[in-house]
Design an enzyme around this catalytic site. Structure first.
Site: not given
Length: 578
Positions: A66, A98, A139, A141, A495
């Site tokens: 990511c 994640d 990604c 967060k 998710s």
């Protein structure tokens, strides 16, 4: 003085004079000679002390696809800042994938990293008294993390999205691997097929390719007005896994817009208003976005000091249909949306039906309505099945993320419908687990049966701690063919790729003594999306008696997780830490 002979400080250098010295104040200029001495050792020239400083908030790591191109993106931003007469200070906060940490102890650090990213950017920006921020996110967060710090500080800010990855072989993505694991456990595929899916699901760098959390949050950044319009749906890389010329251009555009905002003195909270947040929630529903957006939007609003509550989601969901045909509720990936005009076409359709506030200011310096004037209308696209009209949507209002309440969730819980219609309640016996791993093992051992309510607790922000995603058991249910016959209920989260009957974010969480903490195997649980109710089918007297006997779990926590568990708030308000 010597400095005044080399040039004057830029009018854009409003804050960073505190670091480099104010050339109009000889006493302060002398005081900061030590700071300038260190900066000279880092490469500053006399002229550089008159330039504005820009924090380049760029969470980079080579550990995950990511964000593994972000060091390159940061250098492009840095180069453009310098070309426009500024000095860029790069900040690389940590990144947790994640997808890579799913189902492990490491997943506890994922939501924690959102706060840590925001804090890291605050540390860099405030310590060096920078004048503005270019925030780069990818990604899950990292997008809310970098934006939270900008809103917290009310910094002049623009945002760049690293981009979604291209789909893998036959349109696969890494989300397919998790479901394939469940299919393997149920004997539906063999090891060879599982290995094939593992090897060909990810084409290269970029975020997960569906309308999962990263792409949801990138879209929200654009809807809020902080990102340059038209940038949420462009791919991270080309088929050779090289950063595209379009993405490089977006980095430079973000800097161009930033310097315009610097000249006009437009801080982030002037853009991220109450109306802008309502636009963001509207776009979230129109896209069929990730449930994680509920947490992140509440946290962003908290940082912006804007009054947004979880009840706003139900209010807005009642009027916004799903109008994009994107995974997980549809068939296309994010780059397909980009190929037909991207988020701007979606927003123009929403605006035309009175679902957006067109007078919101954006990073372009213009209003949302002004930005959309030159964007093609849906009717201009010709035949396509990616974006649908509001009048004939993929799914009508109230068919996506709903907020539930009831005896099992006195504050709130979140259910994701993915466009599906449930005309009657789901009622089933609870099969209770206090650990995600044991729940996953039960699924893989074929111990969960149709009609069950799989309940996984002590997974909230305080309880886990860290509120990990329950994607591994959820995907295993879908892969085993139980996605439509077994409900998964948790105080953890899901998710963006999750589908099936999933209820998460239950508050109060188990660690806080919420009713989820006293559920026993065999207790009947009712999920009624029509009445927005999540109930434990026990008498009020029985619930009160069990709660009176309940005691919190004792745990030995150390380090960051111990600090987080002490500070974090409820998921009901965004799981923030101050």
């Amino acid at each position: 003085m010597a400095y005044s002979q080399t040039g004057q400080a830029s009018s854009l250098k409003a804050r960073s004079r505190k670091l480099t010295g104010d050339p109009d104040n000889e006493q302060h200029w002398v005081k900061m000679a030590g700071s300038r001495s260190h900066l000279r050792a880092a490469g500053f020239t006399d002229e550089d002390f008159g330039k504005p400083i820009v924090t380049i908030a760029c969470p980079y790591s080579n550990a995950l696809p990511c964000n593994n191109k972000f060091r390159y993106l940061a250098d492009i931003v840095l180069d453009e800042v310098q070309k426009r007469g500024g000095k860029g200070f790069i900040c690389h906060p940590p990144v947790v994938s994640d997808g890579e940490t799913m189902g492990t102890h490491g997943m506890k650090y994922s939501l924690v990293s959102r706060e840590w990213i925001a804090d890291c950017v605050e540390i860099m920006h405030e310590a060096y008294a920078a004048d503005a921020v270019v925030a780069v996110g990818g990604c899950d967060k990292t997008v809310p993390g970098v934006l939270m710090s900008a809103l917290r500080l009310n910094a002049i800010t623009t945002f760049v999205y690293g981009g979604a990855r291209l789909p893998g072989e036959n349109g696969l993505d890494t989300s397919n691997v998790k479901e394939a694991i469940g299919a393997y456990g149920a004997g539906l595929i063999d090891m060879e097929e599982l290995h094939r899916i593992e090897r060909c699901s990810a084409a290269g760098s970029g975020t997960c390719s569906g309308m999962f959390t990263a792409n949801t949050m990138a879209s929200i950044a654009e809807a809020l007005g902080i990102a340059v319009p038209g940038t949420a749906a462009t791919p991270a890389v080309d088929p050779q896994n090289q950063v595209t010329a379009v993405k490089e251009k977006e980095c430079r555009q973000a800097v161009e817009r930033l310097f315009d905002l610097l000249e006009k003195r437009v801080p982030s909270r002037m853009i991220a208003t109450k109306k802008a947040f309502e636009n963001a929630i509207t776009v979230f529903y129109a896209l069929g976005g990730s449930t994680n957006a509920v947490l992140h939007l509440l946290a962003l609003a908290h940082e912006a000091q804007v009054d947004v509550s979880i009840s706003d989601f139900n209010r807005i969901s009642g009027r916004v249909p799903i109008i994009t045909n994107l995974v997980p509720h549809g068939k296309y990936r994010m780059v397909k949306l980009g190929s037909v005009g991207g988020l701007q076409v979606v927003m123009k359709e929403l605006l035309a039906h009175g679902l957006l506030h067109g007078d919101c200011l954006t990073a372009t310096g213009h209003t949302l309505s002004e930005n959309l004037e030159t964007v093609p209308s849906l009717s201009d696209l010709g035949e396509q099945d990616v974006i649908f009209p509001v009048s004939a949507p993929v799914a009508p209002p109230c068919r996506h993320v709903l907020v539930l309440q009831g005896s099992l969730a006195p504050e709130s819980a979140v259910v994701k419908l993915c466009g599906k219609h449930f005309d009657k309640p789901f009622i089933g016996p609870a099969v209770v687990f206090d650990e995600e791993t044991k729940a996953y093992e039960a699924i893989m051992s074929n111990c969960i049966k149709p009609g069950d309510v799989l309940l996984i607790r002590y997974q909230g922000p305080k309880g886990s701690p860290g509120m990990p995603e329950m994607y591994s058991p959820g995907a295993a249910l879908v892969g085993a063919g139980l996605g439509s016959s077994v409900a998964l209920v948790t105080d953890g989260r899901f998710s963006g790729a999750s589908r099936g009957i999933m209820v998460g974010h239950i508050t109060p969480e188990a660690q806080d003594g919420g009713p989820i903490s006293i559920v026993q195997n065999g207790d009947m649980i009712k999920i009624d999306v029509v009445s927005r109710e999540l109930s434990l089918e026990l008498s009020g007297t029985e619930i009160s008696q069990r709660l009176a006997e309940w005691k919190p779990k004792t745990r030995e926590l150390r380090g960051l997780l111990a600090k987080y568990a002490r500070l974090v708030s409820s998921a009901h308000t965004g799981a923030t830490t101050y």
